[in-house]
Design an enzyme around this catalytic site. Sequence first.
Site, PDB file in Angstrom:
ATOM      1  N   CYS A 331       0.803  -1.234   0.000  1.00  0.00           N
ATOM      2  CA  CYS A 331       0.000   0.000   0.000  1.00  0.00           C
ATOM      3  C   CYS A 331       0.835   1.282   0.000  1.00  0.00           C
ATOM      4  O   CYS A 331       0.545   2.185  -0.800  1.00  0.00           O
ATOM      5  CB  CYS A 331      -0.957   0.020   1.189  1.00  0.00           C
ATOM      6  SG  CYS A 331      -1.516  -1.574   1.723  1.00  0.00           S
ATOM      7  N   GLN A 378       1.584 -10.798  -3.656  1.00  0.00           N
ATOM      8  CA  GLN A 378       0.144 -10.535  -3.524  1.00  0.00           C
ATOM      9  C   GLN A 378      -0.417  -9.990  -4.829  1.00  0.00           C
ATOM     10  O   GLN A 378       0.247  -9.215  -5.519  1.00  0.00           O
ATOM     11  CB  GLN A 378      -0.105  -9.497  -2.427  1.00  0.00           C
ATOM     12  CG  GLN A 378       0.141  -9.988  -1.016  1.00  0.00           C
ATOM     13  CD  GLN A 378      -0.189  -8.888  -0.026  1.00  0.00           C
ATOM     14  OE1 GLN A 378       0.279  -7.765  -0.154  1.00  0.00           O
ATOM     15  NE2 GLN A 378      -0.998  -9.210   0.966  1.00  0.00           N
ATOM     16  N   ASP A 380      -2.372  -7.521  -5.378  1.00  0.00           N
ATOM     17  CA  ASP A 380      -2.890  -6.362  -4.662  1.00  0.00           C
ATOM     18  C   ASP A 380      -3.500  -5.361  -5.638  1.00  0.00           C
ATOM     19  O   ASP A 380      -3.130  -5.332  -6.812  1.00  0.00           O
ATOM     20  CB  ASP A 380      -1.730  -5.687  -3.927  1.00  0.00           C
ATOM     21  CG  ASP A 380      -2.075  -5.370  -2.500  1.00  0.00           C
ATOM     22  OD1 ASP A 380      -3.266  -5.248  -2.203  1.00  0.00           O
ATOM     23  OD2 ASP A 380      -1.150  -5.234  -1.686  1.00  0.00           O
ATOM     24  N   HIS A 382      -5.387  -1.138  -5.431  1.00  0.00           N
ATOM     25  CA  HIS A 382      -5.952  -0.029  -4.663  1.00  0.00           C
ATOM     26  C   HIS A 382      -6.821   0.794  -5.593  1.00  0.00           C
ATOM     27  O   HIS A 382      -6.402   1.129  -6.702  1.00  0.00           O
ATOM     28  CB  HIS A 382      -4.830   0.810  -4.050  1.00  0.00           C
ATOM     29  CG  HIS A 382      -3.921   0.018  -3.180  1.00  0.00           C
ATOM     30  ND1 HIS A 382      -2.680  -0.412  -3.590  1.00  0.00           N
ATOM     31  CD2 HIS A 382      -4.098  -0.485  -1.939  1.00  0.00           C
ATOM     32  CE1 HIS A 382      -2.126  -1.124  -2.631  1.00  0.00           C
ATOM     33  NE2 HIS A 382      -2.958  -1.196  -1.623  1.00  0.00           N
ATOM     34  N   HIS A 508      -8.688  -1.172  -0.632  1.00  0.00           N
ATOM     35  CA  HIS A 508      -7.713  -2.238  -0.872  1.00  0.00           C
ATOM     36  C   HIS A 508      -8.497  -3.462  -1.354  1.00  0.00           C
ATOM     37  O   HIS A 508      -9.553  -3.766  -0.809  1.00  0.00           O
ATOM     38  CB  HIS A 508      -6.993  -2.658   0.411  1.00  0.00           C
ATOM     39  CG  HIS A 508      -6.290  -1.568   1.126  1.00  0.00           C
ATOM     40  ND1 HIS A 508      -4.925  -1.387   1.070  1.00  0.00           N
ATOM     41  CD2 HIS A 508      -6.749  -0.603   1.950  1.00  0.00           C
ATOM     42  CE1 HIS A 508      -4.594  -0.362   1.818  1.00  0.00           C
ATOM     43  NE2 HIS A 508      -5.677   0.133   2.367  1.00  0.00           N
TER      44      HIS A 508
END
Length: 638
Positions: A331, A378, A380, A382, A508
């Site tokens: 993040c 990950q 991931d 955002h 997230h």
Amino acid sequence: MAKITLPDGRVLEVGDGATVRQVAEQIGPGLARAALVGRVDGELVDLAATVKDGDRVQIVTAKDAEGLDAMRHSCAHVMAEAICRLWPQTKLVYGPTVEDGFYYDIDLDEPIRPDDFARIEAEMAEIAKADEPFVRTEMSRDEALAKLAGDRYKTDNIQRVDSATISFYSHGDGFEDLCRGPHVPSTGKVGSFKVMSVAGAYWHGDPTQKMLQRVYGTAWPTQKELDEHLNRLEEAKRRDHRVLGRQLDLFSFSEMGPGFAFMHPKGMVIWNQIVGFMSGLNRKYGYKEIRTPIILNEELWHRSGHWDNYKENMYFCEIDDVGYAVKPMNCPGGCLVYKTTKHSYREFPMRIAEFGMVHRHEASGVMHGLFRVRQFTQDDAHIFCMPEQIEAEIVGVINLIFETYRSFGFEDFAIELSTKPIKHIGSDEIWDVATGALKAALEHKGIDYKINEGDGAFYGPKIDFHIRDCLKRSWQLGTIQLDFSMPQRFELVYTAEDNTEKVPVMIHRAVLGSFERFMGILIEHYAGAMPVWLSPEQARVLPISEKTSEYGRAVQQRLFEAGLRCGADLSDEKIGAKIAKTHGEKVPYMLVVGPKEADNDAVSVRVRNSQETRTMPVGEFLETVKRKIADKDLYVEF
């Protein structure tokens, strides 16, 4: 008379001071026999608890998760008594339930060995056969502390309880244990059970404290269900991804890097297929991908809050006399990318994805193959958006998550919504807006979900996604989290429609979580026999003799040029041995070729796990398999 309301809305009149058990009896004898505990105005209680006018009452049986949990917790007490009977010097610590069972931590100098399990089970059977009632007694905290003075474990348990009233449960001939309850009505209701294993466990997980013995057990409503569970465990051993990983040459670990997986060429094929598939979904759902550094200045982690809340799980280093940290999460890097330019509301929603490698220092005792490692990647992402865009974005992420899981062969999902915890940041108003948006998204999709009150992250509410594999094991994979903290900490802003600067909402999301862990789940779900699109080797040509080796090479080359991952066994082994070897390596298609096939530009196809052979033109085989790969077909059969 008192009027109570049942789960279906019916109102039932019961006598003043009626117990939950009497309510069940009044509803029907079948329900009364199956009743284990009750729920009164949302609180789980013993069947001996009384109800009052206006209560909402539910009878809980072993078909309910709470009923099964009460049964297993009661069985833990039965096991504790059995151990105390066999080893009277035993000091009990605590015995909670876990998935599919329970354990009890005990302080006993004499080690309990697997050979002792049958003796423990025999004592448990005697206690269960006696069918003695579980009896609850309550007293004040001071009275409970005085009662247990000298027992360091139980007094510690009392001091950790935030309640003025302390409860105990007893059954049989004087066995009593500190316990919050509730329990099933009697020891005869603990179901079919088995003592499973014993392991060492530090008190409170603190290695400076005495090593205790943790005895695990399982309990199920019927012997049939217990047997099915034990069969699933045996099957799980057969599917252990650590074993299959070695057998199929997919990955390995080295003492040179505990907790760090080494991916082998065949493992990298699976890895790259997963990454490629997820990257394709990122494009489909409007994400742009970024890549951020693994090592970043220590100051960043102070700013992000990880230094204060996650420092013990991080790795640190020093470069040019400056402190750096290896990132445990992606993040902060994503926030730095956001800040590199100014943003307008017109850009929103802005979906940024990263396949980011992170490192987390896990204790050596908890590492477990690919399931728990110290380095992982990950999937991931955002999403930066405005408050009014939250619901639509959550719906989009849910669609992406469901499409992903179904593509990999998982159809059984469970969803949990976790709400505002006691310790949190952000105003109640923004929590209400965010939680309402998450609920609205779930309801918009018509999704059944469980609410975990107060279990959200301190920075925002979240939705967690669980899948069940073929052995009915639950795995938490995806998550959607709203974050009120990070945009403020990094002073992220955008220019709103009224030309003022505002802080964006940050969402997230992870779909698979860790690629390494998901790969381990896939290996066990398919027992290493992957769908053809994921298989490291999709087909293998098997010439029946040297005379057709040249034709075998030509078929292999043709399939290779068409994009298939195709091998060839040109060894001197007999065809039976070649088939057995290829079958053991779980290759989906074995292409046997001899003179007859060579004369007809054909292959005799033997599908994995089948003894039948089907002869067809090479072109037909190629087109069939290419279609299966393109469709992400989970089945290899023609």
